[in-house]
Design a protein around this motif. Sequence first.
Motif, short mmCIF file in Angstrom:
data_model
loop_
_atom_site.label_atom_id
_atom_site.label_comp_id
_atom_site.label_asym_id
_atom_site.label_seq_id
_atom_site.Cartn_x
_atom_site.Cartn_y
_atom_site.Cartn_z
N MET A 1 0.92 -1.15 0.04
CA MET A 1 0.04 -0.20 -0.04
C MET A 1 0.83 1.29 -0.04
O MET A 1 1.93 1.08 0.58
CB MET A 1 -0.89 -0.04 1.27
N THR A 2 0.42 2.07 -0.85
CA THR A 2 1.34 3.40 -0.75
C THR A 2 0.94 4.31 0.45
O THR A 2 -0.01 4.32 0.87
CB THR A 2 0.58 4.31 -2.17
N GLU A 3 2.11 4.79 1.09
CA GLU A 3 1.99 5.48 2.29
C GLU A 3 2.29 7.18 2.03
O GLU A 3 3.24 7.40 1.65
CB GLU A 3 2.79 4.82 3.32
N PHE A 4 1.52 7.81 2.68
CA PHE A 4 1.66 9.34 2.76
C PHE A 4 1.92 9.66 4.09
O PHE A 4 0.71 10.26 4.84
CB PHE A 4 0.36 9.90 2.11
N PRO A 40 5.59 9.71 -1.43
CA PRO A 40 6.31 8.32 -1.90
C PRO A 40 6.52 8.28 -3.48
O PRO A 40 7.42 7.47 -3.77
CB PRO A 40 5.01 7.29 -1.41
N TYR A 41 6.15 9.05 -4.43
CA TYR A 41 6.61 8.98 -5.73
C TYR A 41 7.72 10.25 -5.88
O TYR A 41 8.10 10.23 -7.22
CB TYR A 41 5.34 9.37 -6.41
N ALA A 42 8.08 10.84 -4.94
CA ALA A 42 9.16 12.14 -5.34
C ALA A 42 10.38 11.27 -5.76
O ALA A 42 11.09 10.42 -5.07
CB ALA A 42 9.34 12.81 -3.89
N ASP A 48 2.23 4.07 -12.70
CA ASP A 48 0.72 3.92 -12.19
C ASP A 48 0.59 4.58 -10.50
O ASP A 48 1.32 3.90 -9.69
CB ASP A 48 0.42 2.44 -12.03
N ILE A 49 0.16 5.62 -10.69
CA ILE A 49 0.07 6.22 -9.26
C ILE A 49 -1.32 6.35 -8.67
O ILE A 49 -1.51 6.98 -7.74
CB ILE A 49 0.87 7.84 -9.41
N HIS A 94 1.65 14.45 -9.32
CA HIS A 94 1.53 13.97 -8.13
C HIS A 94 0.26 14.83 -7.05
O HIS A 94 -0.40 14.09 -6.29
CB HIS A 94 2.78 14.09 -7.22
N THR A 95 0.43 16.05 -7.64
CA THR A 95 -0.75 16.85 -6.77
C THR A 95 -2.04 16.64 -7.39
O THR A 95 -3.03 16.71 -6.70
CB THR A 95 -0.54 18.43 -7.10
#
Length: 193
Positions: A1-4, A40-42, A48-49, A94-95
Motif C-alpha cells: 500500500m502506498t503511504e503518505f 512516496p513518488y518523489a 501507475d500512481i 502527484h498533486t
Amino acid sequence: MTEFTLRKTMIFLEDIAHDGGPVATVPRRRGAIVALVRNPYAGSYTADIQPGMEALKPLGLMMTDRLIEVMGGREGIDGYGKAAMCGTRGELEHTALWHVPGGYAMRERLGEALAIVPSAMKQGGPGSRIDVPLGHINAAYVRSHFDAMEVGLPDGPRDDELLLALAMSCGPRIHDRVGGLAVSDIKAMDGLR
C-alpha cells in the motif's frame, strides 16, 4: 500500500467584517486546513500512481471533518475549494492525486454539494504559498462566491513532500455586487455549469 506519512497539519480561520465598505451585518468566514505528507513518488517516475488516491481518502475525510468543526459545523458552509503543491522532487501529476480524496471528502461530508470543487496545483518549496480557489458548493456560476484563500507553511513542502489543502467559506464576498447567478436562483442542475 502506498503511504503518505503525515508530518503536520495547520488550520487557518478568518472572519471578514468589511472589505472597504460598510461593516457587514454578518461577517464572512473562510477557513482552510493544510497537511504536509511524505510524497512516496518523489524523485523517480512511477507509471501507475492511481493507488495513491485511495491511500489519501482517509486523510481527506479527517481534514474535512476538522475543518467543518472549526468552521462551526456544516450549517452555513456554502463555498469550497482544494489545492495541492509538490516539493521540488515531485511532479505536478502527484498533486492531481488530491482531486478525488480532497474533493469527494468535502462533497460527502457537506451533503448535496453539486458543483465541481475548484482546484489549484503547483510545485514549490518551503515557504511557498498557494491560492486555494473557492466556489459555491451547488453551482459553479455563482459569482458572489468566486474567491481564493492563500495558504502556506514556512517549513514545507520539503522536496519529498506534498502540501494538501482544503478550504471552505460561509456566505458571499462581503458587498458582492457584480451580478451573475444568484444563490436564490440556483436550480438542481446548476452545479454542472
